[in-house]
Enzyme design. Structure first.
Site, PDB file in Angstrom:
ATOM      1  N   HIS A   4       3.246   7.457   7.605  1.00 16.74           N
ATOM      2  CA  HIS A   4       4.164   7.002   6.433  1.00 16.74           C
ATOM      3  C   HIS A   4       5.104   7.194   7.225  1.00 16.74           C
ATOM      4  O   HIS A   4       5.357   8.645   7.797  1.00 16.74           O
ATOM      5  CB  HIS A   4       3.832   7.751   5.328  1.00 16.74           C
ATOM      6  N   SER A  40       0.290  -1.598  -0.285  1.00 15.67           N
ATOM      7  CA  SER A  40      -0.135   0.266   0.347  1.00 15.67           C
ATOM      8  C   SER A  40       1.347   0.931   0.124  1.00 15.67           C
ATOM      9  O   SER A  40       2.273   1.298  -0.845  1.00 15.67           O
ATOM     10  CB  SER A  40      -0.964  -0.205   1.208  1.00 15.67           C
ATOM     11  N   ASP A  71       2.508  11.945   8.926  1.00 14.07           N
ATOM     12  CA  ASP A  71       2.539  12.713   9.172  1.00 14.07           C
ATOM     13  C   ASP A  71       1.662  12.122  10.428  1.00 14.07           C
ATOM     14  O   ASP A  71      -0.185  11.475  10.293  1.00 14.07           O
ATOM     15  CB  ASP A  71       1.473  12.217   7.875  1.00 14.07           C
TER      16      ASP A  71
END
Length: 256
Positions: A190, A14, A187
């Protein structure tokens, strides 16, 4: 394709995979470490869960491909672990289904060839406060917690033990750093460059310690066109040349 042929590594997952070439990410670092030794292909899909991954396995990894990967590094779980939305929409995948989806992925990849190796990455932790501050107003509330990440990470680890698949325990590896919650994320979810360094270190450790034949550790792979040449840099004696094919002086970190 361009030649000569090299071992092919595929990063499949992902957003942590899709973003792995950004911000001095772990994919970019691996591409540098394996320069002239292996070709690294990125198959990362922002927002995906294991359910979507299973749906496209045959398209991304066709069993009749002329060249099969030597190594596939897989990451799914962070999005699966998100809390369910009342509408039934969204990336959440119940834990039992997540386990079975990852089983299907591992089985498919291991069946590509006798020499295709697989490494799973378990779900890393979160900085929940940073995540709340960085949430976009176009999204509904994201139910993401470390408790949920840990459950999916542990499930991934257990599955890999059962199936004899190599795995990196990112949930615990990242937390070994004292300031992990602020240093390792951009963040809250990530990875920053510091977080990516941990991922690379753990991946290289697994590859080095694996009893794979042939070895896929970067120091064990031949360097393409690495033979001595009179066109190499001239040595200080002025009468010979120095083969600099394997010099790594440009790296801020010298990887093992």
């Amino acid at each position: 394709m361009v030649g000569p042929g090299r071992p092919v590594f595929v990063l499949f997952g992902s957003s942590i995979v899709q973003f792995s070439y950004s911000n001095d990410g772990w994919g970019a670092i691996l591409a540098d470490v394996y320069a002239r030794k292996a070709d690294i292909f990125l198959r990362g899909y922002l927002g995906w869960n294991s359910r979507r991954a299973v749906q496209v396995l045959d398209k991304i990894f066709p069993k009749d491909a002329a060249v099969q990967p030597s190594l596939v590094i897989v990451y799914f779980g962070g999005n699966d672990s998100m809390g369910p939305h009342p509408s039934g929409l969204g990336p959440h995948v119940p834990l039992p289904e997540y386990i079975e989806n990852m089983r299907k992925i591992a089985t498919h990849l291991k069946g590509l060839s006798e020499t295709t190796r697989v490494i799973f990455l378990s779900s890393p932790p979160l900085n929940e406060e940073m995540l709340r501050r960085s949430r976009s107003s176009v999204l509904s509330e994201l139910v993401r917690t470390n408790e949920r990440c840990q459950r999916y990470s542990e499930a991934c680890m257990e599955l890999c033990k059962e199936m004899d698949v190599k795995v990196v325990d990112l949930y615990n590896a990242i937390q070994k750093r004292e300031d992990w919650s602020t240093a390792c994320f951009t963040d809250g979810v990530h990875l920053s460059s510091e977080g990516s360094k941990i991922v690379v270190e753990e991946i290289l450790k697994v590859i080095k310690e694996a009893e794979w034949e042939p070895s896929l550790h970067w120091k064990s792979l031949p360097t393409e066109f690495g033979e001595d040449s009179p066109y190499d840099v001239v040595a200080s004696d002025g009468t010979s040349t120095v083969n600099i094919s394997n010099f790594t002086f440009h790296r801020e970190m010298q990887w093992d």
